[in-house]
Scaffold this motif. Structure first.
Motif, PDB file in Angstrom:
ATOM      1  N   GLY A  23       0.818  -1.213   0.000  1.00  0.00           N
ATOM      2  CA  GLY A  23       0.000   0.000   0.000  1.00  0.00           C
ATOM      3  C   GLY A  23       0.850   1.260   0.000  1.00  0.00           C
ATOM      4  N   LYS A  24       1.878   1.268   0.844  1.00  0.00           N
ATOM      5  CA  LYS A  24       2.735   2.452   0.934  1.00  0.00           C
ATOM      6  C   LYS A  24       3.577   2.613  -0.333  1.00  0.00           C
ATOM      7  N   PHE A  25       3.996   1.484  -0.926  1.00  0.00           N
ATOM      8  CA  PHE A  25       4.774   1.554  -2.169  1.00  0.00           C
ATOM      9  C   PHE A  25       3.902   2.074  -3.310  1.00  0.00           C
ATOM     10  N   MET A  26       2.665   1.639  -3.360  1.00  0.00           N
ATOM     11  CA  MET A  26       1.746   2.134  -4.389  1.00  0.00           C
ATOM     12  C   MET A  26       1.455   3.620  -4.181  1.00  0.00           C
ATOM     13  N   GLU A  27       1.349   4.017  -2.935  1.00  0.00           N
ATOM     14  CA  GLU A  27       1.051   5.415  -2.618  1.00  0.00           C
ATOM     15  C   GLU A  27       2.114   6.356  -3.183  1.00  0.00           C
ATOM     16  N   ILE A  28       3.373   6.028  -2.943  1.00  0.00           N
ATOM     17  CA  ILE A  28       4.447   6.903  -3.414  1.00  0.00           C
ATOM     18  C   ILE A  28       4.588   6.837  -4.932  1.00  0.00           C
ATOM     19  N   ASN A  29       4.300   5.667  -5.519  1.00  0.00           N
ATOM     20  CA  ASN A  29       4.302   5.545  -6.981  1.00  0.00           C
ATOM     21  C   ASN A  29       3.202   6.387  -7.601  1.00  0.00           C
ATOM     22  N   ASN A  30       2.049   6.415  -6.939  1.00  0.00           N
ATOM     23  CA  ASN A  30       0.917   7.177  -7.455  1.00  0.00           C
ATOM     24  C   ASN A  30       1.239   8.662  -7.528  1.00  0.00           C
ATOM     25  N   LYS A  31       1.818   9.190  -6.462  1.00  0.00           N
ATOM     26  CA  LYS A  31       2.131  10.621  -6.433  1.00  0.00           C
ATOM     27  C   LYS A  31       3.189  10.964  -7.486  1.00  0.00           C
ATOM     28  N   TYR A  32       4.214  10.129  -7.565  1.00  0.00           N
ATOM     29  CA  TYR A  32       5.280  10.356  -8.548  1.00  0.00           C
ATOM     30  C   TYR A  32       4.718  10.293  -9.975  1.00  0.00           C
ATOM     31  N   ALA A  33       3.819   9.332 -10.206  1.00  0.00           N
ATOM     32  CA  ALA A  33       3.233   9.174 -11.543  1.00  0.00           C
ATOM     33  C   ALA A  33       2.373  10.369 -11.924  1.00  0.00           C
ATOM     34  N   PHE A  34       1.624  10.923 -10.963  1.00  0.00           N
ATOM     35  CA  PHE A  34       0.795  12.095 -11.253  1.00  0.00           C
ATOM     36  C   PHE A  34       1.666  13.286 -11.661  1.00  0.00           C
ATOM     37  N   ILE A  35       2.785  13.476 -10.965  1.00  0.00           N
ATOM     38  CA  ILE A  35       3.683  14.585 -11.305  1.00  0.00           C
ATOM     39  C   ILE A  35       4.240  14.404 -12.715  1.00  0.00           C
TER      40      ILE A  35
END
Length: 462
Positions: A23-35
């Motif tokens: 969950g935490k790994f997906m969370e940080i990937n999500n934010k990076y991907a949006f940027i």
């Protein structure tokens, strides 16, 4: 997250760690991907406005599908995430196929450029530099190669120099060198052998795809023109025509690759966003990215946008430094390979296989190799002697057919390219020096030697 990663690497608190990690790994990937999506999507729009030729018709049709999915993503009621992911993966695979096609033509371009460069000085009045001697030039090349202490850099320089020398090899000697190069991989994994074979074959324009002519008929026809050149009797006019054809090929390939890379970046970013959709933080940074993406999408869709292009650009101020802040964390938290290798059984027992299949995809979508294939599994089985011998015979047979079908000048370009990709075959510095000197001293074609010296000088000055 740092503690979770540390514990998993030390094989501590494994079950709880695996439950928290994804969950935490997906969370940080999500934010990076949006940027990244905000930046790449906006950039693509600007580039497309400035250059209508950046994409062929296929890329235009892909973009329409991507725009429709992004339009849904920027709304709160997107219920077809799985369907959209499947669509994006289909597009991604098609683009990878097109890139494989065009890469085959890049390999061909490199060989013909090498061959055509070697005849340039037939039509010029240049002479060897004052005071030139093969012995002195060998010494100069050796100084360039050995000026670095890093062995990897030295080996890289050896390959660069060897690939540009005026080589004259018998086919039997070349086959012996190929055989010795492949023998080094005896006992390694089949994946390692196949990677080596791909490198050798692509450098020699042996790597072909079934769809390359259909995908790029212009390039297929252009290379037929080059294949008709008789290098021994080439005239100045034919040389100039060949140079023009090469220049047009290079421009066309650059345009195709630029289009593929830009759309693929958007696809990878968008897939990351969708795969990690449930773990979106939705903080001010993400909200700003969504606004940029939404406004850019309106421009792409030719719909009314409340913001001008300049106003959208101004919004990027809020993202300054964010990508640089997140990336080191993303890299340090990526222990997906270790998890897959060590904890696959535990993941199955916890019934987390499905979610970790997604987790394993994220680093691939974030990697510098934007065209990496998602479904390809490594073959770590042992390449025994029989496997190596079979590959040797197949490779030599392919080269034999290639040499039969092409002009001597093209074949010599193939030999140079292939040898530069072989594992270093010199036992010591003296062997390397003797090889360079003997190659130079036995070159009796002044035009070829002048061309080689010009290219090698460029390498040393780069």
């Amino acid at each position: 997250m740092k503690k979770i990663v540390g514990d998993l690497l030390k094989n501590r608190n494994v079950e709880s760690g695996l439950k928290e990690y994804y969950g935490k790994f997906m969370e940080i990937n999500n934010k990076y991907a949006f940027i990244r999506l905000a930046m790449n999507y906006y950039t693509y729009y600007v580039v497309k406005q400035e250059s209508d030729g950046i994409m062929d018709a296929d890329y235009d049709s892909y973009l329409k599908k991507v725009n429709c999915i992004i339009e849904k993503c920027t709304k709160d009621n997107n219920e077809n995430v799985t369907e959209d992911i499947d669509t994006l993966n289909e597009i991604r695979d098609e683009i990878i196929g097109k890139v494989k096609d065009v890469t085959c033509y890049v390999d061909m371009y490199n060989i013909y450029e090498h061959a055509i460069n070697r005849v340039e000085y037939r039509f010029r009045d240049d002479e060897l530099p004052d005071g030139y001697s093969d012995e002195n030039y060998t010494r100069k090349l050796m100084q360039y190669i050995l000026e670095d202490e890093d062995n990897m850099m030295v080996n890289s320089k050896i390959k660069d120099v060897v690939g540009q020398l005026p080589l004259k090899l018998t086919k039997s000697k070349f086959y012996d060198m190929l055989s010795n190069g492949l023998s080094i991989y005896n006992g390694s994994t089949k994946d390692s052998v196949d990677d080596f074979l791909y490198m050798i074959k692509s450098s020699s324009m042996l790597e072909k795809t079934a769809s390359m002519e259909e995908s790029y008929p212009y390039l297929a026809e252009a290379f037929k023109q080059l294949k008709d050149i008789h290098f021994k009797e080439i005239t100045n006019e034919q040389y100039e025509e060949a140079k023009d054809v090469l220049s047009e090929i290079a421009a066309y390939i650059d345009e195709q690759m630029d289009g593929a890379m830009m759309i693929q970046e958007i696809l990878n970013d968008l897939l990351l966003v969708l795969y990690t959709n449930e773990f979106c933080v939705n903080d001010n940074i993400v909200k700003g990215c969504v606004e940029i993406i939404k406004d850019t999408n309106l421009l792409f869709m030719n719909k009314f946008s409340p913001k001008t292009l300049e106003e959208i650009e101004d919004m990027f101020v809020m993202l300054e430094g964010e990508q640089e802040k997140i990336y080191p964390l993303l890299a340090s938290y990526d222990i997906t390979d270790q998890i897959k290798e060590s904890f696959s059984e535990t993941i199955s027992q916890l019934q987390l296989d499905e979610v970790y299949e997604v987790v394993y995809r994220l680093p691939k979508l974030n990697s510098d190799s934007m065209f990496v294939e998602m479904e390809k599994e490594p073959d770590n089985s042992v390449a025994d002697e029989d496997y190596i011998e079979t590959k040797k015979k197949e490779l030599c047979d392919e080269y034999a057919k290639l040499f039969k079908d092409n002009e001597k000048a093209v074949n010599r370009a193939v030999l140079s390219a292939a040898i530069s990709e072989l594992p270093i075959f010199f036992n010591n510095i003296s062997e390397l020096q003797d090889f360079i000197y003997n190659t130079l001293v036995t070159c009796n074609d002044k035009a070829e030697k002048l061309a080689c010296i010009e290219i090698l000088n460029g390498i040393m000055q780069a």
